[in-house]
Motif scaffolding. Sequence first.
Motif, short mmCIF file in Angstrom:
data_model
loop_
_atom_site.label_atom_id
_atom_site.label_comp_id
_atom_site.label_asym_id
_atom_site.label_seq_id
_atom_site.Cartn_x
_atom_site.Cartn_y
_atom_site.Cartn_z
N THR A 142 20.36 -16.55 -80.70
CA THR A 142 21.33 -17.87 -80.71
C THR A 142 21.03 -18.38 -79.23
O THR A 142 20.80 -17.97 -78.12
N THR A 199 22.69 -27.07 -88.11
CA THR A 199 22.62 -26.89 -89.50
C THR A 199 22.15 -28.04 -90.53
O THR A 199 21.94 -27.87 -91.81
N TRP A 206 22.72 -20.61 -90.70
CA TRP A 206 21.52 -21.36 -91.81
C TRP A 206 21.53 -20.95 -93.17
O TRP A 206 21.01 -21.78 -93.91
N ARG A 255 19.39 -19.94 -83.49
CA ARG A 255 20.61 -20.73 -83.91
C ARG A 255 21.19 -21.53 -82.90
O ARG A 255 21.60 -20.75 -81.95
N ASP A 283 19.39 -16.95 -91.47
CA ASP A 283 19.58 -16.43 -90.58
C ASP A 283 18.83 -15.40 -89.86
O ASP A 283 18.64 -15.17 -88.92
N ALA A 310 17.56 -26.14 -91.24
CA ALA A 310 18.00 -25.24 -91.90
C ALA A 310 18.44 -25.61 -93.44
O ALA A 310 18.42 -24.75 -94.15
#
Length: 254
Positions: free
Chosen positions: A240, A50, A179, A149, A117, A103
């Motif tokens: 992910t 992030t 994000w 992610r 995202d 991000a």
Amino acid sequence: MSRRGVVVGTAVVLLAGAGASAGAAPADRAGGPVVARAVVNEGHDVVVGTTHDVTFPVTVTGSGDPALTFVDVDLKGPHGGFYTTDAFCESATACTTRFTVNARLAPGADDPVDLADAQAGTWSVDALADTEDGTSVFARDVGSFSLKRAARLTANASPEPVAKGARLTVTGRLVRADWDTYRYTGYAGRTVELQFRPKGSSTYRTVATAETNGTGALHIMLKAAKDGYWRWNFAGTATTGAAKAAGDYVDVRS
């Protein structure tokens, strides 16, 4: 043209094929320049959290002559994820460049870009290369990679210590990078492995599985049998990255 996607540092250098004639040529045309493939992050997923920059290499290869002189490179992702860059080639045989993603918007950036995202998933690489004799060759989808992610896991086994044969509870939580909000949020409905490593061993083995609830929490109960470490292990998904919790040691007393 939208550039919500990837922040790029430098560009990719390709390899040339043999016997090219003037004008545009497809990447696989017999007797023309050849752009063989692109390898992103040495074949590994690109996993982004992030806040911090994530930098990864991209290497594009081919073969032959005449040498390449200039290249345009596009990275294309889901839901409009896109970035393009160009550079003079540094070699007629191969070159590696490094891309940087984040991000969060870079403060004061001249051309602000960030990730959403919805852009997690499979990305592809296109390349348009110019050779020293004026030939151009375009390679569509010359490579691909997964942009994911980041995930995090925690584990806690209690009580500590515990009597042999007594009930042991192992909890934890699975979260992943958001994000859109720049925070980690619970990842619901995911199957996660509970693993155990006995004292004196270096190997974990899976003993059970559990599914995360609406906030990403995990909970399982079992009988304590021997001293050792407990952790949760998440294999990851198409969007992910994988995650492992640090092992939590439990002393089992007779």
